[in-house]
Structures are given as C-alpha cells and as structure tokens.
Scaffold this active site. Structure first.
Site, short mmCIF file in Angstrom:
data_model
loop_
_atom_site.label_atom_id
_atom_site.label_comp_id
_atom_site.label_asym_id
_atom_site.label_seq_id
_atom_site.Cartn_x
_atom_site.Cartn_y
_atom_site.Cartn_z
N HIS A 229 5.38 -17.73 68.27
CA HIS A 229 4.21 -18.46 68.79
C HIS A 229 3.16 -17.55 69.41
CE1 HIS A 229 5.42 -17.81 72.98
NE2 HIS A 229 6.64 -17.82 72.47
N HIS B 272 -0.11 -5.92 57.61
CA HIS B 272 1.01 -6.18 56.70
C HIS B 272 2.29 -6.20 57.52
CE1 HIS B 272 3.41 -4.78 52.85
NE2 HIS B 272 3.97 -5.81 53.46
C1 LIG Z 1 8.49 6.29 58.24
C2 LIG Z 1 8.25 6.54 56.76
C3 LIG Z 1 6.80 6.16 56.43
C4 LIG Z 1 8.47 8.03 56.56
O1 LIG Z 1 8.32 8.32 55.23
P1 LIG Z 1 8.24 9.89 54.80
O2 LIG Z 1 7.03 10.50 55.43
O3 LIG Z 1 8.39 9.93 53.32
O4 LIG Z 1 9.45 10.54 55.57
P2 LIG Z 1 10.83 11.14 55.03
O5 LIG Z 1 11.59 10.11 54.25
O6 LIG Z 1 10.51 12.46 54.38
O7 LIG Z 1 11.60 11.39 56.38
C5 LIG Z 1 11.12 12.29 57.38
C6 LIG Z 1 12.04 12.19 58.57
O8 LIG Z 1 11.84 10.90 59.22
C7 LIG Z 1 13.08 10.17 59.22
N1 LIG Z 1 12.74 8.78 58.95
C8 LIG Z 1 12.24 8.28 57.81
N2 LIG Z 1 12.04 6.94 57.93
C9 LIG Z 1 12.43 6.63 59.19
C10 LIG Z 1 12.46 5.40 59.88
N3 LIG Z 1 12.05 4.27 59.30
N4 LIG Z 1 12.88 5.41 61.15
C11 LIG Z 1 13.31 6.57 61.73
N5 LIG Z 1 13.30 7.77 61.11
C12 LIG Z 1 12.87 7.79 59.85
C13 LIG Z 1 13.94 10.78 58.14
O9 LIG Z 1 15.30 10.58 58.38
C14 LIG Z 1 13.53 12.24 58.23
O10 LIG Z 1 14.18 12.80 59.32
P3 LIG Z 1 14.65 14.36 59.33
O11 LIG Z 1 13.36 15.14 59.22
O12 LIG Z 1 15.33 14.51 60.65
O13 LIG Z 1 15.54 14.52 58.14
C15 LIG Z 1 9.19 5.69 55.86
O14 LIG Z 1 10.50 6.16 55.89
C16 LIG Z 1 9.20 4.22 56.26
O15 LIG Z 1 9.91 3.76 57.16
N6 LIG Z 1 8.36 3.43 55.54
C17 LIG Z 1 8.25 2.01 55.69
C18 LIG Z 1 8.75 1.33 54.41
C19 LIG Z 1 8.57 -0.15 54.42
O16 LIG Z 1 8.88 -0.83 55.38
N7 LIG Z 1 8.03 -0.68 53.33
C20 LIG Z 1 7.77 -2.09 53.18
C21 LIG Z 1 7.26 -2.35 51.79
S1 LIG Z 1 6.92 -4.02 51.50
#
Ligand SMILES: CC(C)(COP(=O)(O)OP(=O)(O)OC[C@H]1O[C@@H](n2cnc3c(N)ncnc32)[C@H](O)[C@@H]1OP(=O)(O)O)[C@@H](O)C(=O)NCCC(=O)NCCS
Length: 208
Positions: free
Chosen positions: A138, A147
C-alpha cells in the site's frame, strides 16, 4: 467495442509475456512487433515487421497505440520519448492473473505481469514494469521508467524515483526511498534510503 490497433516495440522474452497478457484483453489488437535485432518472423503468432523505421507506415495504416517491451529502463525512456513525439498513445498490459487494487493509480505504457500484486493507495508511473510475482504494497509511489523484477517485494510507503531497477527477489522495508536511476542487484534487502544513480547490493544492501 472500440478495438484499438497496437504496435509493440521489442520482440524478446519480455514482449512474449506482454503479447500473452494482451491476448486476453479484447479491446486491443496487436498489429505488429518491431525489433531490428530479432531474427524471427513472428512471436506467438504476431508478425515481427522490422525495426522502428516501420513506424511511419504503421501510423499511415491507422495504428495509434503502442507499448514498449524493452526491459532496460533508459532504453525504454528513449523509445517512449520518440513515440510520444510521433503522436502515439500508450496502452497498459495488465495480466488477468495480476491483482491490482481499484484504489491504485496507474499511468500509461505500464506492464503488470502474472502474479503481481499492487495494493491500495499505490501509484505506478508511466512505462513502468511490475514483473512476474512481484508485490507492491500500500501507498507506494513508483515513478516512471522503473522496473520491479520478478519476485521482488516492496512493503508499504516505499518511494522510487524515476528509472529505478529493483532486481529479482529483492525486498524493500517500509518507508524507504530510492533516488532516480538506482539499480538494486538481485536479492538485495534494502533497509536504508539510496541516493540517485547508486548501484546497491547485498543484505543489508550497500552501494558498491
Ligand atoms: C548485480 C549484477 C548487475 C552484477 O552483474 P555483473 O556486473 O555481471 O557482476 P558479476 O556477475 O561479474 O559479479 C561481480 C561480483 O558481484 C557478485 N554479485 C553478482 N550479483 C550479485 C548480487 N545480486 N548480489 C550480491 N553480489 C552479487 C558476484 O558474486 C561477484 O563477486 P566476486 O567479485 O566476489 O566474485 C547482477 O548480478 C544482478 O544481480 N542483476 C540483476 C538481474 C535481475 O534481477 N534481472 C531481472 C530481469 S527481469
């Protein structure tokens, strides 16, 4: 019934869910999808005609309504400004499996996906995506071009400024505000306010 002809911008997975939802809204007929990057000719039986260069022809054919099926918030804003300038009006795609309070206020160009819940007193800004199974409790105020990704949960009185992204499975406690164009990583537990354009992640979520 006055049936409105609609063009959808985008033909990826997000568009697929939108086309599915619109198929149960008899007031809309989807004429075409436009996506210059798609290699496909159709999506769920709707033709993919090409890219944005098709828009003037569609206007000539009497298509006046559009919905933008682009998940990226900034790209969706750019496209919305372009289509507004061209004179398009925007429809909302609301899944029949979403629960939207009659006391919620919706803008235009909004997609509300299956399983989403929007409770009383909440306002949803233009061109916002309320994705699958997310819940907005709410009295929230979700500004344009935001998004809320699948399975995210916003408690009451949460305020998101323009263009916020709340990653899948994230939670936001009551009364939190996120500044414009904040990105919250998947699984964030947001217990403090965020300034504009911050990237936050973790439990509790912190800037990184
Ligand atoms: C946060 C995010 C943007 C990072 O993506 P990225 O830049 O490609 O990062 P990487 O996958 O290379 O990870 C980098 C570091 O962050 C960490 N990490 C990645 N996603 C994380 C998250 N959601 N929460 C905490 N840590 C995260 C990884 O473990 C990695 O850690 P390390 O360096 O200690 O190994 C992505 O993981 C994410 O959460 N995206 C959202 C996806 C989503 O919800 N999509 C919806 C579509 S409808």
């Amino acid at each position: 019934m006055d049936i409105k002809n609609v063009v959808i911008i985008g033909a990826g997975g997000h568009a697929k869910v939108i086309v599915d939802s619109l198929s149960t809204m008899p007031q809309y007929k989807i004429i075409a999808l436009l996506d210059s990057q798609s290699q496909e000719k159709e999506l769920l039986g709707v033709p993919i005609l090409g890219g944005d260069e098709q828009l003037p022809d569609l206007i000539k054919q009497g298509v006046k309504h559009a919905l933008i099926a682009i998940g990226d918030n900034k790209r969706r804003k750019t496209m919305a400004l372009k289509l507004t300038t061209m004179g398009f009006q925007f429809i909302n795609a609301v899944s029949q499996h979403a629960i939207v309070s009659k006391h919620a206020i919706l803008g235009q160009g909004i997609c509300i996906m299956p399983g989403a819940v929007i409770n009383a007193g909440t306002q949803i800004g233009d061109h916002t995506i309320i994705n699958t199974n997310s819940s907005i409790d709410h009295d929230c105020n979700i500004a344009a071009f935001s998004h809320i990704a699948p399975g995210a949960t916003l408690a009451g009185h949460v305020t998101l400024e323009e263009g916020c992204f709340v990653g899948t499975g994230s939670s936001i406690i009551p009364n939190i505000s996120l500044g414009q164009w904040t990105n919250a990583a998947a699984g964030s537990v947001i217990v403090t306010n965020a300034k504009a354009a911050q990237q936050i992640k973790g439990t509790p979520a912190k800037a990184y």
